[in-house]
Structure formats: structure tokens, C-alpha cells
Motif scaffolding. Sequence first.
Motif, short mmCIF file in Angstrom:
data_model
loop_
_atom_site.label_atom_id
_atom_site.label_comp_id
_atom_site.label_asym_id
_atom_site.label_seq_id
_atom_site.Cartn_x
_atom_site.Cartn_y
_atom_site.Cartn_z
N ASN A 226 0.64 -1.07 0.11
CA ASN A 226 -0.08 -0.06 0.10
C ASN A 226 0.88 1.52 0.13
O ASN A 226 0.54 1.95 -0.37
N LYS A 227 2.18 1.54 0.67
CA LYS A 227 2.63 2.20 0.95
C LYS A 227 3.35 2.58 -0.81
O LYS A 227 3.62 3.92 -1.11
N GLU A 228 4.23 1.06 -1.59
CA GLU A 228 4.65 1.54 -2.96
C GLU A 228 3.34 1.91 -3.48
O GLU A 228 3.74 3.19 -4.70
N LYS A 229 1.98 1.02 -3.53
CA LYS A 229 1.23 2.55 -4.45
C LYS A 229 0.83 3.79 -4.64
O LYS A 229 0.84 4.53 -5.11
N SER A 230 0.81 3.91 -3.02
CA SER A 230 0.66 5.03 -2.76
C SER A 230 2.04 6.25 -3.29
O SER A 230 1.33 7.03 -3.46
N LYS A 231 2.77 5.63 -2.90
CA LYS A 231 3.74 6.63 -4.09
C LYS A 231 3.49 6.64 -5.10
O LYS A 231 4.11 7.14 -5.38
N GLU B 259 0.88 8.93 -5.70
CA GLU B 259 1.52 10.42 -5.53
C GLU B 259 2.88 10.81 -7.22
O GLU B 259 2.42 12.19 -7.61
N LYS B 260 3.60 9.91 -6.65
CA LYS B 260 4.41 10.44 -8.29
C LYS B 260 4.18 10.46 -9.21
O LYS B 260 4.09 11.85 -10.09
N GLN B 261 2.82 9.58 -9.83
CA GLN B 261 2.23 9.66 -10.86
C GLN B 261 1.35 10.77 -10.85
O GLN B 261 1.55 11.90 -12.14
N LEU B 262 1.09 11.63 -9.93
CA LEU B 262 0.19 12.42 -9.28
C LEU B 262 0.95 14.09 -9.82
O LEU B 262 0.46 15.18 -10.33
N ARG B 263 2.30 13.57 -9.63
CA ARG B 263 3.12 14.36 -9.59
C ARG B 263 3.55 15.19 -11.17
O ARG B 263 3.87 16.01 -12.09
N GLU B 264 3.70 13.75 -11.65
CA GLU B 264 4.32 14.25 -13.44
C GLU B 264 2.85 14.08 -14.13
O GLU B 264 3.17 15.28 -14.58
N GLU B 265 2.24 14.12 -13.92
CA GLU B 265 0.74 14.68 -14.53
C GLU B 265 0.40 15.81 -14.19
O GLU B 265 0.62 16.82 -15.23
N LYS B 266 0.69 16.57 -13.15
CA LYS B 266 0.12 17.86 -12.67
C LYS B 266 1.21 18.41 -13.62
O LYS B 266 1.37 19.90 -14.36
N LYS B 267 2.95 18.04 -13.73
CA LYS B 267 4.01 19.11 -14.18
C LYS B 267 3.61 18.82 -15.61
O LYS B 267 3.60 19.86 -16.60
N SER B 268 3.04 17.14 -16.35
CA SER B 268 2.12 17.51 -17.38
C SER B 268 1.76 18.30 -17.88
O SER B 268 2.01 19.23 -19.24
#
Length: 713
Positions: A170-175, A178-187
Motif C-alpha cells: 500500500n505504501k509503494e502504491k501510494s508513492k 503520488e509520483k504519477q500525480l506529480r508527473e501529471e501535474k507537471k505535464s
Amino acid sequence: MLKMTPLMDEISTKWEPIFIDVAQEVLLATDVQQLVSIVNKYQFKFVNVSRIHVVLRTLNEINSDCYSEYNYINGEVCTHKNYEILDFDDEPGLAIMSAEQFEHSYPLLAGERKYLNFSIYCRIPLLVDRRVVGWAEFQSNQVDEFNSLVVSKLRQLANIISIGIGNVLNKEKSKTKEKQLREEKKSCEVLVDITNAVLSQDSLQGLAKTLQSHMKKHFGIEHLSLMSIDHEQQELVCHDVYKVNSLQALTSKSNSLGTDLNIRRIKIFETPAEIVFNTKKPLLICKEQLQSYQLKYKFCEHIIAHNLNSACVIPLLFRGHIWGALKFCHKDKDYFKHCDLDLLQQVGARAAMGLNNFHLNAEFAQTAQLNEPVVSEDIGEQSEFSDIVCQSQAMAEVLAKVKMVAQSDCTVLILGETGTGKELIARAVHQLSARKAKPMVKMNCASVPAGLFESDLFGHEKGAFTGALTQRIGRFEMADQGTFFLDEVGDMPLDLQPKLLRVLQEGEFERVGKHQLIPVDARLIAATNCDLLEMVNNKEFRSDLYYRLNVFPIVLPPLRERRDDIGLLAKHFVNEIATKMNKTITSIPAETLRLLALLPWYGNIRELRNVIERAVITTQGKVLSIPISELKALLPSGHEQVLKPKADASMEQDEKAAQEEQDLEREQIIAILKETNGIVAGPKGAAIKLGLKRTTLLSRMQRLGISSKSFAS
């Protein structure tokens, strides 16, 4: 080999006291290596085991046959990734066997260091969410160590390990999320940045330079080439932009941005872009290929000279037509193998829109030069925008953006004050898109009660809540294959915004009362009169949703910034409303039109229409009648003198008012002539900007003593 099934009566209900300490510490583990170290540091009195191993399917591929081993040897966790466990069952159950049985059953593993020097072996499956994710292995030097009581306690320990592994997953999935959301926001930030930059350019040179600036900022691109196709000559017009160093800057004509622009022509068959045009897919070129391409295509000398080790060529596609290609170069030889190619293609799509816009403007300018005496008075008569009445330059720019974005499927955000016609623009985008055969479903966020918002948006199942007597299809589902227009999106409840974000990201949603994902393919057009960025800063609107919506913003000007359209709109509304009321109104007094054009119109087009509708209702003859007092009431305080009726003023006041009006008209014409460098006719001339015929403007200039030659540059 002795196999045992996990019967409930074999599991002791009493935990060993040490298990509580183990569980508390295991739940704090951040990865599997740490978890295995924790388990192995404890000494368990109920069993004599030499070490505990954990074998897991690869964490990001739980359903695969690829495993990772976590072996505790000499006080350290040894990890072996992607170890093919072909000897074990696909879903291993409990297994207990002697060393001889283990060697006979698994000869390939028996020689491994971790399986040496034991007398008896026990394997217990590890389950997370009812799925077997691997197993725990226990080894002992005592032959009869694993009796039923010991096994029941080892199962409890395996359950603790499983819970810890689930927590790690679950922690790995959350990370990852979170990384995916950061990348999408940056995109999204990158695309909004580049979209705004593309729309602000008025030349290919400017477009190439601003693209290089943004690509250097966001991707570290050292060199960019914007290649536009000249079909007549079968050539590419290349705008090459380089980042120059301080030494080069001293000897070159580089600009303040630290870039150098070179424009050249090259035959299409002499470049790798030829491959891209045939396949319509990106082409990745490594340094070794650059060397070979240099011999074949004779275009890579400058890339190699700048010590660039990889390149990527993206086709510029818009509405199914190839307008050219975009070449990126980077110092890292493997950069384009690992970068987000989809994002680069979206950058290319925006560059293609820019190229298309330049071609349209060039064609329009050429047509205007051939037919200079003819001045179009109403661009709203174009068939694409039959519902939009306008002739101002501000709206012409808006409609150009509509035509640019319509054929793409990207999300559009329409911004503007209330009453500016945001829904009309949304309908125009839909009608010009490939989805026009399907419906455009509308929803106003401000008009839906908060308690019914989710149900209205996504639908609900029968019995999902009190009053849900039947199944209801939500508006998103109704818009499948079509367009969904979400008006006043700034009023959407904050707790529902993540669900809208999920639909935009994943293309799927759940009806209220039904935990089943429903796929949907709907193009979203959102509109608002709110300042969403300010709402984001005030934590009133989610930033990730804002960047998802703000892919292609279209800002509608208020009516006071497009006064050229007021008279045209007034005539349109008079005809429309009078027809509905079976009245015949053939004209509007010139003084009325003049006064209408002076009002601030804070309610914009909606307010203008209401004023005209009241006037049509009260008009008895064929000439529209609007009381001066009504127009006067619409003026802000301090401006009443502009509308004083002549019948109530002295001759001196009349002359003064007439002189003020003439001075105002003169100042307006002079200001526009300065903007157009004295050009009167043509698509960029003063007549178009003032909403007048060329002959009418020349007549007024003669009356006011204005010469266009005085403003020619």
C-alpha cells in the motif's frame, strides 16, 4: 513430502506474547528487506528455526511468475530480483518436507547456499487481499520440529508477515500514485505553458524560439528545429534554434535569450523527417545513427558539431494533416529512450496548431490583398459560427482558437464574465469536432444541490439512497462518444473534484450504489466566471484538477472590450425577438445605437439582450424605442451628462456635447490608425477594427481632417 491443508482447527486462537511485538514493529517497515530483518532478529521459543526466508512475486507484478527472494544470511538480507521459480506450484500451499525430499523435489534449488544444512523444511503461503503473493520458508535442524501446534503458530507468524507485506504494498502504491500525480501535474503545467506561448506568437521565427525556450526549461533540450512543409517545392523550411554559450554569444548574432536562430531550406528526401511523414510516428535517433544519417541525409553536421548525442523527430499532425516535423536534440545519448514520448507528441500537437494558424492567416492575407476593395463586415456569417454574431478583432481571435482546438480531443476551459456567451463557444467547439454527430450534454454546477451532485453527474442504481426508486444514467454516461459541457465548474463541491479528476485521467467512473467501473469516452469542455487559479491558492479548488482542465484555455472578452459588436448584436436581437412576438421593427435610431455602444454592460450580452427585449415589448411602431432614462440608469455614476437629451439642454450644451462627441470620435480613429500604422483597408486595417466600411471611415476621416499618411511608419 507431507502436505497439510489450512483447517481452522489447526490454528491456535492464542497468540504468542512475542507476536504482538513482532506485529507492531513489522507494521512500521517501509520495505520488504526491513520486514525480513525484523522477523529474523527475534528468537521464538516455540520453534527452533535457523532462518526465515520470504519469497514474493515482483511487487508491481503480483500476478506474474516473476519472483524476488529475500534471504537472511549472516545477519543481512540478500535480495535476488526476477528469480524464476519454476519448481514451485503456481499457488503454493502448506508444505513440510525433509532435506532429502526437498532435494528430490527441487534439485535446482537444493544446491543454493540458503538451502544447505537443514533437516526439515516448512513453507507457508502469504496472502494479501486473498491472493497468494508468495510464501515464507522456515528451516530447522531438528527432524520433528514442525508438528501441528508449531505449524499453527507459524501460520500466525505468516499472517503477521502477510499484513506487513500488504502494508508495504500500500505504501509503494501510494508513492507510485503520488509520483504519477506529480508527473501529471507537471505535464499539464508544461502543456498550458506551451499552449499559451504558441497562441501568443505571430511568426514562425517567434514560435521556434519560444518553443526552444520552454523545451530547454522543462526538458533540457539543447537544440530544436521547427520544420514546416513547402509542398510546392517538396522542401522543409527549417527554423533551427540553438543554445549558444558565452564564447559563441560574443561572435554570433544571438539574442538575449542565449539562442541562435538559423533558417534554411532542405529537400524532404534529404532528412529523416521523410520516415516520420510516412509512418506518422516519432523517430528516435541515437549517436551511432546520427553518424550514418549524416552520410545519407546530410543534415546532421550541426547536431554533431554541438556535441549532441541523441535526437527525436515528432510529426506535426493537425486534423489528420501533416504540417511538418519538430526535431529535438539532447546531450544524453539515452534521453529519448526514457523520456515521456506522449508528452513530447502533445507538445508537437500544439506546434502543429500554431503552424496551421499561420497558414490560415497567410491564406487570408493573400485573399484580402487580391480583393482589397471588399471588406467583410460580419465574420459571424461564416457557416462554422452561424450562431455567433460578431465582427470585432477580439472575437475573431477567439473563433480562431475555437477552430484550432475543435478537431483535437483535449479538454477546453472557457473563461469569461457571466453573460459573455461561454455556452455558445462550447457548442461551436462541439459542432466543429469529430463528435458533432453525438450529443453535447450540459450541466450547470451552480444549479445542482450538493447532495444530488454526484448522482446527477455519474448516475445511481435503484435503492442507492432514499428516494432512488429507479436506476438513473448520469450526464457523463449520456455524453459517451460526444461532448460534456460542465458550466460554472468553479462551483463544483470540493469533495467531488477527485472523482471528476479520475474520469479525466482514467476514462471510467462508478455509479452511486454500484461498485463497478464503467468506461466512458467523452470530451470535456468546462466553463467558469471564477478565477480558478486564485481559488487554487485559497485551497477552494484542487490544483491537480485545475491543471487537468486548463489544457487549452479560451478567454472570452467582456462586451465593453468588443464595442464593435454591440450594434450588430442589437440588430440581431431586435430581429430575433420581434419575429417571436409577431412584430415588425425595421430600424434602430442611430442615436440609440451610439448610446448603446457607450454603456459598460456589466451583464454583457445577456444584459444587452434583456434591454432589447424590453424595448421590443414597449415599441409600438416600426422603429425601436428605448427610453433615454432607461439607458441613463445603466450608466455608472458620474456619466449621466453623456446621455442628456437635446430637448432639455441649451444650444450651448448641445454644441458642447456635439464637440465632445466629435473629439471622442476623432481620438478613437487616431488611436486605431496608430495601431495599424495608417492602414485603412484590409484584414488588419482600421476599418475592420472600427467595424466600419472602408468608404465610411474615409468619409469620417475627411470630415474630421485626419490623414492616414500621418500615421504610416
